[in-house]
Design an enzyme around this catalytic site. Structure first.
Site, short mmCIF file in Angstrom:
data_model
loop_
_atom_site.label_atom_id
_atom_site.label_comp_id
_atom_site.label_asym_id
_atom_site.label_seq_id
_atom_site.Cartn_x
_atom_site.Cartn_y
_atom_site.Cartn_z
N GLU A 206 63.28 -40.29 -29.26
CA GLU A 206 63.70 -41.13 -28.67
C GLU A 206 63.17 -42.38 -29.12
O GLU A 206 62.93 -43.58 -28.88
CB GLU A 206 63.31 -41.25 -27.05
CG GLU A 206 64.07 -40.25 -25.70
CD GLU A 206 63.86 -40.55 -24.40
OE1 GLU A 206 62.74 -41.81 -24.09
OE2 GLU A 206 64.90 -39.91 -23.72
N LYS A 337 69.39 -42.34 -13.40
CA LYS A 337 69.94 -41.79 -15.18
C LYS A 337 71.73 -42.05 -14.02
O LYS A 337 71.83 -40.51 -14.04
CB LYS A 337 69.74 -40.69 -15.42
CG LYS A 337 67.91 -40.33 -15.95
CD LYS A 337 67.75 -39.19 -16.90
CE LYS A 337 66.54 -39.32 -16.88
NZ LYS A 337 65.80 -38.49 -17.42
P1 PGA Z 1 66.04 -36.21 -21.23
O1 PGA Z 1 64.61 -36.93 -20.92
O2 PGA Z 1 66.93 -37.26 -21.25
O3 PGA Z 1 65.66 -35.32 -22.34
O4 PGA Z 1 65.99 -35.71 -19.63
C1 PGA Z 1 64.76 -38.69 -20.39
C2 PGA Z 1 63.02 -38.13 -19.35
O5 PGA Z 1 62.68 -37.49 -18.93
O6 PGA Z 1 63.13 -39.60 -18.66
ZN ZN Z 2 61.74 -38.31 -16.91
#
Ligand code: PGA
Ligand code: ZN
EC number: 4.2.1.11
Length: 424
Positions: A206, A337
């Protein structure tokens, strides 16, 4: 002029070089919208199911079956629907699925259509997606939560905690908020290099620093020193947020802190986190415990009073899990998300429910993301208040920051600072 005429999907690549679904929706007037969907690495069990091909291509991660679903079943279903009615497409997609978390249709297939259709609707209406979702009035730019040091599944487990982030509490506007975070990240990199980590200071999934530090507390110390050496007062100008991503540490009967050679019971991990909060300016903690420990979460949220406690894997952007969490007081904030849910309508419903319950909301990207920037428009159009898309390195991350800067420059905007307006 705004009815869906054509839906075409194809296999694209995400920021980890893994296949993902991309889609273009064209309406009868000729306007179109495109979307490329993201994919997580530290995924929870309650997320919408991604359809992946298996077999040899891309180690089984190909998405040709999901693409095929879009080009056949989903295209047939949504053709003729009016994108000017924001929920029409999503309602149909949800109905097609029934209640299988999109295991049959593919959450990745469904989301691609949902986002591309919304974009086509906004374009046909001559508006940005943010404006289309928001309606009239100043568009509220969110407070960024920016990754500086990465660990866990995103950085070869250099440390156990997945994200150490900064929140620029004292920034007066979005542009300033971004610049402050970039300054802290640069200072953290300089300090890590000066401490002799040299070639081991890498860029994680990230965009944060992947540094093999001596453990989680040492990483927190480094981050706070970076805030200071960037010229800020920790906790006042710039505060710290943590995503423990505890699902990844859970062995079945304890939490394994591999970077420190320790395994902790639930209460011990909560104590450990409370210690970090007491010694460092930590104002936000995400996924402190694993996704099935409702009682532990409720006790942890009480223990961490005054801290923003965010459920990510715990809620998986699912309305019934959020309702359960609100009922139990299991957290006081939700990470939204959209690919955990499947549709824009579904994810927005979770965000709205959380805000009605008085909870804070954070719209989030995934660790496998793309150059596509629609998430920035959602954070604004949905009045999320906060956004988390990783660091200020890597173009799939900066695409979202750059889109927010574009909205700031081209639309009537305000900057929402939930940390000033209301204490969590
Ligand atoms: P992931 O991580 O997209 O690998 O789930 C993002 C998060 O945990 O906030
Ligand atoms: Zn998370």
């Amino acid at each position: 002029m705004t009815r869906i005429d054509q839906v075409v999907a194809w296999e694209a690549l995400d920021s980890r070089g893994r296949p993902t679904v991309a889609c273009r929706v064209t309406v009868s007037g000729g306007s179109s919208g495109r979307a490329v969907v993201p994919s997580g690495a530290s995924t929870g069990s309650y997320e919408a199911v991604e359809l992946r091909d298996g077999g040899h291509r891309y180690g089984g991660k190909g998405v040709r079956r999901a693409v095929e679903q879009v080009n056949t079943v989903l295209a047939d279903a949504v053709r003729g629907l009016d994108t000017a009615e924001p929920d029409a497409v999503d309602l149909l997609l949800e109905e097609l699925d029934g209640s299988s978390r999109y295991a049959r249709l593919g959450g990745n297939a469904v989301l691609a259509v949902s986002v591309a259709a919304a974009r086509a609707g906004a374009t046909a209406a001559g508006m940005s997606l943010a404006r289309w979702l928001h309606g009239p009035g100043a568009l509220p730019l969110p407070m960024p939560m920016i990754n500086v040091i990465s660990g866990g599944a995103h950085a070869g487990r250099a440390i156990d905690v997945q994200d150490l982030l900064v929140i620029p509490l004292g920034a007066a506007g979005f542009t300033e908020a971004l610049e402050w975070c970039a300054r802290v990240r640069e200072e953290a990199r300089r300090l890590a290099l000066a401490a002799g980590h040299g070639a081991a200071v890498l860029v994680a999934d990230e965009g944060g620093l992947g540094v093999p530090l001596g453990g989680n507390a040492e990483a927190l110390d480094l981050l706070v020193r970076a805030i200071e050496s960037a010229g800020f007062t920790p906790g006042t100008d710039v505060a710290v947020a943590i995503d423990v991503a505890a699902n990844q540490l859970w062995t079945g009967d304890g939490y394994e802190l591999g970077s420190e050679g320790r395994t902790l019971a639930t209460a011990e991990l909560v104590d450990e986190i409370a210690g970090w909060v007491a010694r460092h300016p930590v104002v936000s903690v995400e996924d402190p415990l694993h996704e099935d420990d409702w009682d532990g979460w409720a006790a942890g949220t009480r223990r961490l009073a005054g801290v923003q406690v965010i459920g990510d894997d715990l809620f998986a952007t699912d309305p019934s899990r959020l309702a359960e969490g609100v009922r139990r007081g299991a957290a006081n904030a939700v990470l939204v998300k959209v690919n955990q849910n499947g549709t824009l309508r579904g994810a927005r419903g979770v965000l709205d429910d959380a805000q009605r319950a008085g909870w804070a909301t954070v719209v989030s990207a995934r660790s496998g993301d793309t150059e596509d920037d629609w998430l920035a428009d959602l954070a604004v159009g949905w009045r999320a208040g906060q956004i988390k898309v990783g660091s200020v390195h890597r173009s799939e991350r900066c695409a979202k920051w750059n889109r927010l800067l574009e909205l700031e420059a081209t639309e009537d905007t305000t900057f929402t600072n939930p940390w000033r307006e209301a204490a969590v």
